[in-house]
Scaffold this motif. Structure first.
Motif, short mmCIF file in Angstrom:
data_model
loop_
_atom_site.label_atom_id
_atom_site.label_comp_id
_atom_site.label_asym_id
_atom_site.label_seq_id
_atom_site.Cartn_x
_atom_site.Cartn_y
_atom_site.Cartn_z
N LYS A 271 36.23 27.30 20.57
CA LYS A 271 34.86 27.57 20.94
C LYS A 271 34.93 29.13 21.54
O LYS A 271 35.76 29.37 22.38
N LYS A 272 33.92 30.06 21.16
CA LYS A 272 33.97 31.29 21.78
C LYS A 272 33.57 31.11 23.23
O LYS A 272 32.36 30.55 23.62
N THR A 273 34.31 31.60 24.05
CA THR A 273 34.29 31.09 25.59
C THR A 273 34.35 32.35 26.42
O THR A 273 35.20 33.24 26.29
N ILE A 274 33.35 32.31 27.35
CA ILE A 274 33.59 33.37 28.82
C ILE A 274 34.11 32.44 30.00
O ILE A 274 33.32 31.56 30.18
N LEU A 275 35.26 32.82 30.40
CA LEU A 275 35.69 31.93 31.37
C LEU A 275 35.78 33.00 32.61
O LEU A 275 36.48 34.06 32.86
N HIS A 276 34.95 32.51 33.91
CA HIS A 276 34.85 33.32 35.05
C HIS A 276 35.82 32.27 36.01
O HIS A 276 35.66 31.27 36.31
N ILE A 277 36.93 32.96 36.29
CA ILE A 277 37.66 32.45 37.42
C ILE A 277 37.18 32.69 38.88
O ILE A 277 36.22 33.69 38.83
N PRO A 278 37.62 32.00 39.84
CA PRO A 278 36.81 32.15 41.21
C PRO A 278 37.14 33.48 41.90
O PRO A 278 38.28 34.04 41.64
N ASN A 279 36.27 33.67 42.77
CA ASN A 279 36.51 34.94 43.79
C ASN A 279 37.86 34.77 44.41
O ASN A 279 37.97 33.60 45.04
N VAL A 280 38.35 35.71 44.92
CA VAL A 280 39.58 35.54 45.57
C VAL A 280 39.46 35.04 46.90
O VAL A 280 40.54 34.48 47.77
N ASN A 281 38.35 35.26 47.50
CA ASN A 281 38.03 34.66 48.70
C ASN A 281 37.60 33.35 48.81
O ASN A 281 37.26 32.77 50.03
N SER A 282 37.59 32.75 47.81
CA SER A 282 36.87 31.33 47.69
C SER A 282 38.03 30.37 47.71
O SER A 282 39.24 30.74 47.53
N GLY A 283 37.63 29.02 48.12
CA GLY A 283 38.52 27.98 48.55
C GLY A 283 39.24 27.47 47.09
O GLY A 283 40.42 27.10 47.14
N GLU A 284 38.62 27.73 45.91
CA GLU A 284 39.12 27.48 44.81
C GLU A 284 40.28 28.51 44.18
O GLU A 284 41.05 28.19 43.41
N SER A 285 40.37 29.70 44.67
CA SER A 285 41.18 30.69 44.33
C SER A 285 42.65 30.43 44.82
O SER A 285 42.87 29.75 45.93
N THR A 286 43.67 30.68 43.97
CA THR A 286 45.04 30.58 44.46
C THR A 286 45.55 31.83 45.12
O THR A 286 46.61 31.91 45.44
N LYS A 287 44.49 32.90 45.46
CA LYS A 287 44.80 34.05 45.97
C LYS A 287 45.49 35.21 45.21
O LYS A 287 45.77 36.37 45.72
N ALA A 357 37.06 36.68 32.87
CA ALA A 357 36.47 37.69 33.71
C ALA A 357 36.34 36.91 35.18
O ALA A 357 36.68 35.91 35.48
N LEU A 358 36.13 38.02 36.32
CA LEU A 358 35.88 37.66 37.84
C LEU A 358 34.57 38.13 38.10
O LEU A 358 33.73 37.06 38.10
N GLY A 359 34.36 39.31 38.04
CA GLY A 359 32.95 39.81 38.67
C GLY A 359 32.32 40.28 37.29
O GLY A 359 30.79 40.65 37.47
N MET A 360 32.85 40.48 36.46
CA MET A 360 32.00 41.29 35.06
C MET A 360 31.51 40.18 34.13
O MET A 360 31.89 39.04 34.30
N ALA A 361 30.84 40.62 33.01
CA ALA A 361 30.45 39.71 31.93
C ALA A 361 29.62 38.60 32.35
O ALA A 361 29.45 37.64 32.13
N LYS A 362 28.40 39.18 33.26
CA LYS A 362 27.41 38.38 33.80
C LYS A 362 26.13 38.76 33.29
O LYS A 362 25.89 38.99 32.08
#
Length: 661
Positions: A271-287, A357-362
């Motif tokens: 499936k054609k997908t846009i995957l937004h990973i978590p913000n680095v300051n969030s609890g979900e991020s691995t940093k 993407a992280l902050g882009m493609a919104k």
């Protein structure tokens, strides 16, 4: 890149075969009427024609979903103002440079309009370069005979500081993604508007796909907002009028541990997908955002090469297919610019498979082929969620279904941040409730009087005791602001805790909701507040309901009640929690243990107790457990048992707080 174990590969293969299917919280089906894509004799779509009909307004607020054609609607309005309304200049402001391309040269004459949109490329300031040079170009434009300028919000803000308000006389300010404005005194774009409106003759066209902001601050102060005429085109009108898209699903997938270990379960590279990973300051991020991207690539397969355009080619582990991946997380500006340029020029479905993407493609990002918007981590902004969903809801012949999936961390009793995790989960669920309301068709509600035997029209409900709008102000709120008001209600902290069934339905409907309405619209009388309240509650309950026909009668299932449509009464509707589906969603999506943890976390915020009382009660619990074979229940009707259960919750809360320093 590190090797990924075979278990992950097996998970990924199973996913591609459809074994790991997720249940959607929201599933909406559309009729593919094609109406929203048809054009009139001027080349205008339905929404654009509605907006153009309001072209004479000095202040116009256009609320329409992504892909409805807001950019072109602005072109039609702006050209009319330039040629027929004594407007000398048009300034189009967009939040980021990439969106500036939506306002490039466009031939409107070929479709029947009287003029084409032909901005001078010199004054498209969404190109590279520093703000200082752009501000100088902006000032030069204002002193020239040129008529159209395109810039970012930032350039407009900086230029405004160096210009007097009167310089904007007889100018049209067109602000795209208007939800970036705020009534907060620190918001510079909001300050610009609050200065330009009273001190110049400027016209303003404000455009947004989601008027509500992520925070509780209003976009405009009530007295400023009242000056704007509003054109609203809802999601249902847009999506129901497509040719190809038949359905939209919104689902949540809860995980424990690191999200990279769960991504394989829901990432389908077919499936054609846009995957937004978590913000680095969030609890979900691995940093380590770059390592996260590498891990995702390894889960898919083996990186073969990177093209001259910066596109990563990955050989899929399951079958050897070559997958094209765009990495917008990469910090190297030169590489990112090449990738963005490539994405802007995509013509074929085969040109791209996955965008990370992280902050882009919104907002404003256009990839019509996108089928799946996969977002990791809780997003505090409902606007951001709607913008992300909008990336997948373009109409394209490669898809009949669009999907939004939010991968959310599941609360863990051992987690020191359990309260935060619970709040994030509840807020994520409320976002889905809002989207369910936004995506559903609109209904009309009228009072039913005695001896009224006239059959109800399609899409109309007659309700005994229902109060219709008694003023133009209330009519405008119900017509243009209903979803924005629901967003405000669903973002209220007290409401979020009440939604999973922790407060009586009538208290929610008759106490909490009117309080929120009074704060949002302080100019309303008590009678007007009640009219708005009734409409919000009725609309929310009906949209969550299910219509069932039996013979010549129609029933609506509201919560767990079946009611004859002809016997609907406002008192009956007020007994139903309009957002009860949140509790049903949680019950089906998480384990009993996690559900208990969520309920305890909510209860902990309400319990008033001293440590001394908690210790005394705690000492009595072993005796209670010995006599009853169980721990005390917080929902017990026995006061002493309930208090002992509250002591347990209270002490667990203290333990976590102590562990968290």
């Amino acid at each position: 890149m590190k090797d990924i174990n075979q278990k992950k590969f097996r998970q990924f293969k199973d996913n591609l075969k459809g074994k790991n299917k997720m249940t959607n919280i929201v599933e909406v089906t559309y009729n593919q009427t094609g109406e929203s894509k048809k054009t009139n004799s001027f080349g205008m779509r339905d929404m654009q024609e509605k907006a153009y009909n309001a072209r004479g307004e000095q202040y116009l607020l256009l609320k329409a979903p992504p892909a409805s054609g807001k950019s072109r609607a602005l072109m039609f309005i702006a050209l009319d103002k330039l040629y027929h309304q004594n407007i000398n200049k048009v300034i189009v402001a967009v939040p980021e440079r990439s969106i500036g391309g939506s306002f490039g040269v466009t031939d409107l004459k070929k479709d029947g309009f009287f003029a084409s949109w032909e901005p001078n490329p010199i004054y498209n300031l969404c190109s590279g370069g520093g703000e200082k040079s752009k501000v100088e170009a902006f000032k030069k434009f204002m002193a020239s005979d040129e008529r159209v300028l395109i810039c970012t919000h930032a350039t407009l803000r900086f230029a405004f500081k160096e210009l007097e308000d009167a310089k904007f006389d007889n100018c049209l300010l067109a602000i795209d993604e208007f939800h970036h404005v705020s009534a907060d005194g620190e918001n510079q774009l909001g300050e610009l508007l609050r200065s330009v409106i009273p001190n110049s003759t400027a016209h303003i066209v404000a455009m947004t796909g989601s008027y509500f902001r992520g925070d509780s601050v209003p976009v405009l102060l009530p007295e400023d907002e009242a000056k704007f005429a509003k054109v609203t085109y809802n999601y249902y009108e847009q999506l129901n009028g497509y040719e190809h898209l038949k359905s939209l699903g919104i689902g949540y997938h809860f995980y424990q541990g690191r999200y990279t270990s769960a991504i394989a379960e829901i990432l389908d590279t077919d499936k054609k997908t846009i995957l937004h990973i978590p913000n680095v300051n969030s609890g979900e991020s691995t940093k380590d955002k770059h390592k996260e991207v590498d891990t995702i690539l390894d889960i898919i397969g083996t990186v073969i090469r990177t093209t001259d355009d910066g596109i990563i080619i990955v050989k899929r582990e399951s079958d050897g297919k070559l997958i094209k991946v765009a990495d917008l997380v990469n910090d190297d500006q030169k590489t990112r610019d090449k990738v963005v340029s490539y994405l802007r020029n995509i013509k074929s479905m085969d040109d791209m498979d996955l965008i990370i993407a992280l902050g882009m493609a919104k907002e404003g990002f256009d990839w019509p082929f996108c089928e799946h918007a996969l977002t990791v981590g809780y997003r505090s902004s409902l606007t951001e969620i709607i913008q992300i969903i909008g990336r997948a809801t373009r109409d394209s012949d490669n898809k009949t279904h669009a999907q939004f999936t939010n991968l959310i961390a599941q609360p863990d009793a051992q987690d020191l941040e359990v309260k935060l995790s619970v709040n994030n989960m509840l807020k994520a669920i409320t976002a889905s409730l809002l989207m369910e309301q936004v995506l559903a068709p609109n209904f009309k509600f009228k009072p039913r009087f005695e001896n009224d035997t006239e059959p109800q029209k399609k899409g109309e409900f007659k309700i005994r005791g229902f109060k219709p709008a008694s003023s133009k102000r209330v009519e405008n709120i119900l017509e243009s602001d209903l979803n924005d008001l629901k967003a405000t209600i669903l973002q209220d902290d007290v409401m979020i805790k009440a939604i999973p069934g922790n407060l009586d339905a009538e208290v929610i409907n008759r106490v909490l909701i009117p309080k929120i309405i009074k704060v949002k619209y302080p100019d309303l009388s008590d009678a007007e507040v009640e009219e708005v309240r009734q409409y919000v509650v009725v609309d929310s309950v009906i949209k969550n309901g299910q219509i069932i026909e039996s013979g010549d009668k129609k029933f609506i299932k509201m919560a767990d009640k079946f009611v004859n449509i002809d016997e609907l009464h406002i008192d009956l509707i007020d007994q139903i929690n309009p957002f009860q589906r949140a509790f049903e969603i949680l019950s089906k999506s998480v384990t009993t243990h996690v559900l208990k943890l969520i309920q305890e976390s909510i209860e902990a915020t309400r319990i008033e107790m001293t440590p001394e009382e908690a210790v005394i009660l705690y000492k009595k619990i072993p005796t209670f457990q010995s006599e009853h074979g169980r721990l005390p229940n917080v929902e017990s009707q026995d006061f002493n048992e309930k208090r002992m259960a509250e002591a347990l919750i209270y002490l667990n809360k203290l333990r976590r707080e102590k562990g968290n320093g």
